[in-house]
Design a protein around this motif. Structure first.
Motif, PDB file in Angstrom:
ATOM      1  N   GLU A 127       0.862  -1.190   0.000  1.00 55.34           N
ATOM      2  CA  GLU A 127       0.000   0.000   0.000  1.00 55.34           C
ATOM      3  C   GLU A 127       0.895   1.235   0.000  1.00 55.34           C
ATOM      4  OE1 GLU A 127      -2.779   0.022   3.251  1.00 55.34           O
ATOM      5  OE2 GLU A 127      -3.366  -2.048   2.900  1.00 55.34           O
ATOM      6  N   PHE A 128       0.655   2.127  -0.962  1.00 57.94           N
ATOM      7  CA  PHE A 128       1.463   3.342  -1.088  1.00 57.94           C
ATOM      8  C   PHE A 128       0.628   4.598  -0.849  1.00 57.94           C
ATOM      9  CE2 PHE A 128       3.827   0.499  -3.978  1.00 57.94           C
ATOM     10  CZ  PHE A 128       5.157   0.791  -3.678  1.00 57.94           C
ATOM     11  N   PHE A 129       1.294   5.634  -0.329  1.00 61.54           N
ATOM     12  CA  PHE A 129       0.763   6.996  -0.369  1.00 61.54           C
ATOM     13  C   PHE A 129       1.568   7.762  -1.409  1.00 61.54           C
ATOM     14  CE2 PHE A 129       0.131   6.558   4.476  1.00 61.54           C
ATOM     15  CZ  PHE A 129      -1.203   6.226   4.354  1.00 61.54           C
ATOM     16  N   LEU A 130       0.883   8.540  -2.242  1.00 53.36           N
ATOM     17  CA  LEU A 130       1.572   9.517  -3.089  1.00 53.36           C
ATOM     18  C   LEU A 130       1.311  10.866  -2.443  1.00 53.36           C
ATOM     19  CD1 LEU A 130       3.097  10.474  -5.602  1.00 53.36           C
ATOM     20  CD2 LEU A 130       0.930  10.443  -6.846  1.00 53.36           C
ATOM     21  N   THR A 131       2.362  11.479  -1.895  1.00 52.74           N
ATOM     22  CA  THR A 131       2.182  12.701  -1.105  1.00 52.74           C
ATOM     23  C   THR A 131       1.859  13.890  -2.021  1.00 52.74           C
ATOM     24  OG1 THR A 131       4.499  13.286  -1.208  1.00 52.74           O
ATOM     25  CG2 THR A 131       3.853  11.876   0.625  1.00 52.74           C
ATOM     26  N   THR A 132       1.343  14.948  -1.420  1.00 48.57           N
ATOM     27  CA  THR A 132       0.996  16.131  -2.237  1.00 48.57           C
ATOM     28  C   THR A 132       2.239  16.725  -2.891  1.00 48.57           C
ATOM     29  OG1 THR A 132       0.964  17.277  -0.137  1.00 48.57           O
ATOM     30  CG2 THR A 132      -1.162  16.918  -1.156  1.00 48.57           C
ATOM     31  N   ASP A 133       3.422  16.502  -2.289  1.00 48.26           N
ATOM     32  CA  ASP A 133       4.631  17.011  -2.947  1.00 48.26           C
ATOM     33  C   ASP A 133       5.306  15.951  -3.827  1.00 48.26           C
ATOM     34  OD1 ASP A 133       5.509  15.531  -0.833  1.00 48.26           O
ATOM     35  OD2 ASP A 133       6.807  17.060   0.043  1.00 48.26           O
ATOM     36  N   GLY A 134       4.535  14.913  -4.208  1.00 50.37           N
ATOM     37  CA  GLY A 134       4.996  13.988  -5.263  1.00 50.37           C
ATOM     38  C   GLY A 134       5.926  12.882  -4.804  1.00 50.37           C
ATOM     39  N   ARG A 135       5.994  12.611  -3.481  1.00 48.17           N
ATOM     40  CA  ARG A 135       6.862  11.514  -3.013  1.00 48.17           C
ATOM     41  C   ARG A 135       6.054  10.244  -2.798  1.00 48.17           C
ATOM     42  NH1 ARG A 135       8.642  12.481   2.081  1.00 48.17           N
ATOM     43  NH2 ARG A 135       6.951  13.989   2.240  1.00 48.17           N
ATOM     44  N   LEU A 136       6.744   9.110  -2.948  1.00 47.28           N
ATOM     45  CA  LEU A 136       6.104   7.814  -2.695  1.00 47.28           C
ATOM     46  C   LEU A 136       6.494   7.325  -1.315  1.00 47.28           C
ATOM     47  CD1 LEU A 136       6.455   5.263  -5.619  1.00 47.28           C
ATOM     48  CD2 LEU A 136       4.420   6.201  -4.549  1.00 47.28           C
ATOM     49  N   LEU A 137       5.530   6.894  -0.526  1.00 49.64           N
ATOM     50  CA  LEU A 137       5.820   6.317   0.783  1.00 49.64           C
ATOM     51  C   LEU A 137       5.066   5.002   0.894  1.00 49.64           C
ATOM     52  CD1 LEU A 137       5.343   9.470   3.066  1.00 49.64           C
ATOM     53  CD2 LEU A 137       7.519   8.390   2.427  1.00 49.64           C
ATOM     54  N   ILE A 138       5.699   3.985   1.484  1.00 51.34           N
ATOM     55  CA  ILE A 138       4.963   2.738   1.733  1.00 51.34           C
ATOM     56  C   ILE A 138       4.159   2.929   3.009  1.00 51.34           C
ATOM     57  CG2 ILE A 138       5.164   0.270   2.248  1.00 51.34           C
ATOM     58  CD1 ILE A 138       7.709   0.181   0.621  1.00 51.34           C
ATOM     59  N   ASN A 139       2.867   2.645   2.941  1.00 45.88           N
ATOM     60  CA  ASN A 139       2.030   2.683   4.148  1.00 45.88           C
ATOM     61  C   ASN A 139       2.112   1.350   4.873  1.00 45.88           C
ATOM     62  OD1 ASN A 139       0.002   3.127   6.087  1.00 45.88           O
ATOM     63  ND2 ASN A 139      -1.576   2.392   4.685  1.00 45.88           N
ATOM     64  N   GLU A 140       1.792   0.266   4.187  1.00 43.19           N
ATOM     65  CA  GLU A 140       1.917  -1.044   4.831  1.00 43.19           C
ATOM     66  C   GLU A 140       1.979  -2.150   3.797  1.00 43.19           C
ATOM     67  OE1 GLU A 140      -1.208  -2.407   7.366  1.00 43.19           O
ATOM     68  OE2 GLU A 140      -2.791  -1.862   5.963  1.00 43.19           O
ATOM     69  N   LEU A 141       2.287  -3.362   4.304  1.00 45.73           N
ATOM     70  CA  LEU A 141       2.384  -4.551   3.452  1.00 45.73           C
ATOM     71  C   LEU A 141       1.330  -5.553   3.886  1.00 45.73           C
ATOM     72  CD1 LEU A 141       6.242  -5.281   3.724  1.00 45.73           C
ATOM     73  CD2 LEU A 141       5.051  -3.829   2.047  1.00 45.73           C
ATOM     74  N   ALA A 142       0.858  -6.345   2.927  1.00 49.62           N
ATOM     75  CA  ALA A 142       0.004  -7.487   3.260  1.00 49.62           C
ATOM     76  C   ALA A 142       0.558  -8.668   2.470  1.00 49.62           C
ATOM     77  CB  ALA A 142      -1.440  -7.205   2.885  1.00 49.62           C
ATOM     78  N   PRO A 143       1.079  -9.712   3.161  1.00 51.56           N
ATOM     79  CA  PRO A 143       1.696 -10.821   2.431  1.00 51.56           C
ATOM     80  C   PRO A 143       0.669 -11.851   1.971  1.00 51.56           C
ATOM     81  CG  PRO A 143       2.041 -11.114   4.776  1.00 51.56           C
ATOM     82  CD  PRO A 143       1.198  -9.876   4.611  1.00 51.56           C
ATOM     83  N   ARG A 144      -0.307 -11.390   1.224  1.00 51.55           N
ATOM     84  CA  ARG A 144      -1.463 -12.215   0.815  1.00 51.55           C
ATOM     85  C   ARG A 144      -2.265 -11.384  -0.179  1.00 51.55           C
ATOM     86  NH1 ARG A 144      -4.956  -8.898   2.887  1.00 51.55           N
ATOM     87  NH2 ARG A 144      -4.581  -7.973   4.924  1.00 51.55           N
ATOM     88  N   PRO A 145      -3.253 -12.018  -0.860  1.00 56.57           N
ATOM     89  CA  PRO A 145      -4.136 -11.199  -1.703  1.00 56.57           C
ATOM     90  C   PRO A 145      -4.785 -10.100  -0.860  1.00 56.57           C
ATOM     91  CG  PRO A 145      -4.442 -13.506  -2.190  1.00 56.57           C
ATOM     92  CD  PRO A 145      -3.565 -13.451  -0.968  1.00 56.57           C
TER      93      PRO A 145
END
Ligand SMILES: Nc1ncnc2c1ncn2[C@@H]1O[C@H](COP(=O)(O)OP(=O)(O)O)[C@@H](O)[C@H]1O
Ligand SMILES: [Mg+2]
Length: 385
Positions: free
Chosen positions: A256-274
């Motif tokens: 799961e990613f956030f694309l910040t208002t200033d254009g950066r990518l950050l990982i929010n969290e992982l799910a090791p499954r569908p």
């Protein structure tokens, strides 16, 4: 040594018995596998579809050993499975993904520490296990913040957005002093997920980014392909591939990613499954995320991830049942909308009961149709005279 593929006719074991296991079971049945589910519950969403439903505690190592003897490979569909009892069956039957990955992903602090340690971009966080940690943490962070339990959080449970030290203290108390993390509230343009699969041979595939819209911290609507700039999609693809290799992942991983208002990518969290955001792959992609999970854990070649058409998915939460049964006949009047219900007997507010998917020539139309279709469910049921 090349792993021997686990072919149709073999038996798949799933730990956990919710909707993710149900949708995996549907694919497994279609492809000629046997599939067994294991969880403490009875008459579960997965158990209704599987060949057999094992009902026992996750800590019951005898029952786990009995289950392992019946199957050729084990996977899971639920993140909060205790990993220590799995040692009793490790080595007897392949377990994919490796329970160490589950152990990392089931705790936000471990997950974010792992990601940051490997140089992946994560949301800034601060661990808190006592009142004094909280005071120190609050002094270092800017508001607003999100306070989240480190373990056992899902669908926005165990989280609170706080705008002041006083609110943070109240939220911490309400969580009975359980370990939490403080996160900067990210001012994002949008959220999206990348769902990737990897098999034991090291083949990696992933879908194009899927855009996610949340309501009250719960996924509400997903759109594919997401309305995401190409260079951001390329960065996310690189992160997904590196992460699959770093984790030595076998199975499906959602990032799961956030694309910040200033254009950066950050990982929010992982799910090791569908993942819920990948449900639309059932109708929209050549290979669904559940088929990728099956192929990956069985050591088979992975399927194509291309989308046939743009798509939208809307969750059906228990709130829809508040005034009785939703108006299914109104929904089914939408010829392009597909209904999925998970077989849960009790509808509770916030509980995921099912979802809808639609395909269209463009994502905006799919988005509009899915909202209209879901709203139609709220219409008063037709009176039978
Ligand atoms: N730090 C944050 N900043 C902004 N929004 C957040 C933050 N953390 C969570 N959220 C919102 O809440 C949703 C659910 O949070 P998440 O951490 O993914 O927990 P869960 O395990 O419940 O999915 C996110 O998808 C996002 O919409
Ligand atoms: Mg999430």
């Amino acid at each position: 040594m090349k792993p021997t593929p686990i072919l149709p006719g073999s038996a798949i074991g799933v730990l956990g018995s919710g909707q993710l296991g149900r949708m995996l079971a549907m694919v497994a049945k279609r492809m000629g596998y046997k599939i067994y589910t294991y969880s403490p519950d009875e008459n579960t969403p997965a158990g209704q579809i599987c060949d057999q439903e094992f009902t026992a505690a996750y800590e019951d190592t005898n029952a786990l050993q009995g289950f392992a003897r019946q199957v050729d490979v084990i996977t899971f569909e639920f993140e909060n499975i205790p990993t220590t009892p799995l040692k009793a069956i490790q080595g007897r039957v392949p377990i994919y993904p490796n329970p160490e990955i589950l152990y990392i992903a089931q705790n936000r602090l471990r997950e974010k520490t792992f990601l940051a340690g490997k140089g992946f971009p994560v949301v800034p966080f601060y661990p808190v296990s006592s009142r004094s940690d909280l005071t120190q943490g609050l002094a270092q962070c800017d508001y607003p913040l999100v306070l989240k339990t480190a373990g056992f959080g899902y669908d926005g449970k165990g989280q609170a957005k706080v705008g002041s030290a006083q609110e943070a203290e109240i939220a911490f108390e309400a969580l009975d002093g359980k370990p939490v993390i403080l996160e900067r509230f990210i001012d994002f343009q949008l959220e999206f997920s990348v769902i990737a699969a990897r098999n034991p041979q090291g083949e990696i595939v992933h879908y194009a980014p899927i855009e996610n819209i949340h309501q009250h911290h719960i996924l509400d609507i997903s759109l594919a392909p997401g309305r995401i700039p190409l260079e951001i999609a390329q960065q996310a693809s690189k992160i997904a591939q590196e992460l699959m290799e770093t984790l030595n992942m076998v199975g499906v991983l959602c990032i799961e990613f956030f694309l910040t208002t200033d254009g950066r990518l950050l990982i929010n969290e992982l799910a090791p499954r569908p993942h819920n955001s990948g449900h639309l792959t059932i109708e929209a992609a050549i290979t669904s995320q559940f088929e990728q999970q099956l192929r990956a854990i069985c050591g088979l070649p992975l399927g194509a991830c291309n989308f046939r058409q743009p798509a939208a998915m809307a969750n059906l939460l228990g709130d829809l049942w508040e005034h009785g049964e939703p108006a299914w006949e109104k929904l089914l009047a939408f010829p392009e909308v597909k209904l999925h219900l998970y077989g849960k007997a009790q509808a509770r507010a916030g509980r995921k009961m099912g979802h809808l998917t639609t395909l269209s020539d463009d994502v905006e139309t799919a988005f509009k149709t899915i909202q209209e279709a879901r709203s139609a469910l709220k219409a008063p049921a037709t009176c039978k005279s």
